[in-house]
Write an enzyme that holds these catalytic residues in place. Sequence first.
Site, PDB file in Angstrom:
ATOM      1  N   HIS A 135      13.144 -37.206  80.586  1.00 40.36           N
ATOM      2  CA  HIS A 135      11.879 -36.581  81.011  1.00 40.36           C
ATOM      3  C   HIS A 135      10.842 -36.559  79.895  1.00 40.36           C
ATOM      4  O   HIS A 135       9.680 -36.261  80.129  1.00 40.36           O
ATOM      5  CB  HIS A 135      12.124 -35.136  81.469  1.00 40.36           C
ATOM      6  N   ASP A 271      24.284 -34.696  86.921  1.00 37.05           N
ATOM      7  CA  ASP A 271      23.850 -33.663  87.863  1.00 37.05           C
ATOM      8  C   ASP A 271      23.718 -34.252  89.265  1.00 37.05           C
ATOM      9  O   ASP A 271      23.423 -33.554  90.226  1.00 37.05           O
ATOM     10  CB  ASP A 271      22.540 -33.001  87.398  1.00 37.05           C
TER      11      ASP A 271
END
Length: 677
Positions: A135, A271
């Site tokens: 990110h 995740d």
Amino acid sequence: MGTALVYHEDMTATRLLWDDPECEIERPERLTAALDRLRQRGLEQRCLRLSAREASKEELGLVHSPEYVSLVRKTQVLGEEELQALSGQFDAIYFHPSTFHCARLAAGAGLQLVDAVLTGAVQNGLALVRPPGHHSQRAAANGFCVFNNVAIAAAHAKQKHGLHRILIVDWDVHHGQGIQYLFEDDPSVLYFSWHRYEHGRFWPFLRESDADAVGRGQGLGFTVNLPWNQPGMSCQVGMGNADYVAAFLHLLLPLAFEFDPELVLVSAGFDSAIGDPEGQMQATPECFAHLTHLLQVLAGGRVCAMLEGGYHLESLAESVCMTVQALLGDPAPPLSGLMVPCQSALESIQSARAAQAPYWKSLQLQDVTPVPTSPSTHSPEGRPPPLLPGGPMCKAAAPAPAPSSLLDQLCLCPAPSVRTTVALTAPDITLVLPPDVIQQEGSALREETEAWARPHESLAREEALTALGKLLYLLDGMLDGQVNSGIAATPASAAAATLDVAIQRGLSHGAQRLLCVALGQLDRPPDLAHDGRTLWLNIGGKEAAALSMFHVATPLPVMTGGFLSCILGLVLPLAYGFQPDLVLVALGPGHGLQGPHAALLAAMLRGLAGGRVLALLEEDSTPQLAGILARVLRGEAPPSLGPSSVASPEDVQALMYLRGQLEPQWKMLQCRPHLVV
Ligand code: X5A
Ligand code: ZN
């Protein structure tokens, strides 16, 4: 060639010092849980352990601004309140006095991994790092990420190793918008990301995470987004194994083969696995062994995975183990659950294919009409009903057990430690075999061999009988779990009969579902029962024909592009849907396969049946062909095929015809939701 594991204990130092429910999941135990499990499983010990180094200022400067790097450097001396204030300037970020050191180690770990792979010290590897990276942007921390580890590794591979084509696969459940921004106009980096999106209602809530964000300028078509939307009625829970495998087969891999990368970097966030509080997905840890395995057929097997997210410690640890196992070359455990992609996943895959079609030949010839958006396309009862044979194409078939009722009934032994045995009658082939492949001496008992041979005229000759004895011995070794895979040679005239015996023997010796991929002129044995236990797939038939859902024939594609779409669009969807516990690949008369093509097919089929693959060759095959097959069956990467030619119109037609026939029963073939009128 080996697998590197890059790590440094110091990366457990950074942690959240104040109360922040959004950030608290990114904690030091993530690394220790993964590493402990790797040790417990004996996997860490099988890797080349590399201690992470810090990335230099110049290396960080490959993707970050000098001002941003010095801003992060200064956090080392800040007090808790100042750290918290600075963290608040970014989205989902915490800084700790050790953050700068950890983040430099995380980026440095990726660089070391890439250097180890590109200098040939190892074949592939994993960097276990935190903070994560995908990110993070040129001048901004974001989503727990400080420096963009994977992007820095890609830039370094270009700059220091002169690479021209790098594939980044981001299987983390969040969109790695940082990587997208850094390479969106760069055609030398193909960035693929799937992510929980929910029509923009999931973090990071960006319009540019949707499928229609495809890159800019020179980079058009080199950003591939696959947003997972609200599952809604047609699948209550998140995406699962079938959805992930379908996304690889129908979207990522066609583009990846066409791109022909020199290196694959994986933003390996877990995740996206079951149990994770962020992702809420359903894919099991084994799925990551399959995803890794599927990527290893690219770039000559040069795969560098770097940890991103993954917040459920148990799920994370298991998924990391599965990834490392696959990198080490171990066969992937079979996937559990019904292999039927959900409608929402198919809608997403179809929109991404439609958005990418203008830029990729491999998508152009196939039908890529836009997705119907009406909610009435969802079947009300949720996931489609279990796959049942006996549809219109199965009129003649006897009642068959539904594959779904056979799921998880693998009654064969677990994968053995010895991987590949070779039973060959032509001795010169041993010259080209890798050292740990066993040359089989044994044979089945003469009487037993004769009994199996009796119904077949072509097995009467002494050479054929000898070859059959060796094959039976090898097959029994595989079924009993002493060896995992093997290669058997047979005289050309006896190929069909030998294959027939191998199928019968497999079925009578514990195989519940047997996949037979027959290349060249090999007909389905006439006395083979139509009971759904054998899926017969002939490549090299005169024309495309689906005589039943368990009896499929297709011509041998003439071009590399056609061969790839046959494997990705037909063979593997059928194989993953069938979930065999034994695979036979027979290269029969006139099979016409080049070594690299045969190797790719065998390498990919090795993802099925826990790697239990028996290859049947003709005795006068070249030693090179046997050698290359032996190497991929023991886990080596197949050679890359190079730039792929486009499929011929005939190849495309054969594939579309078979898809049309078989899709209603083999749901893994679908790459678009079905229309309900
Ligand atoms: C690397 C990663 C997730 C940030 C989530 C913020 N970041 N809600 O998984
Ligand atoms: Zn994530």
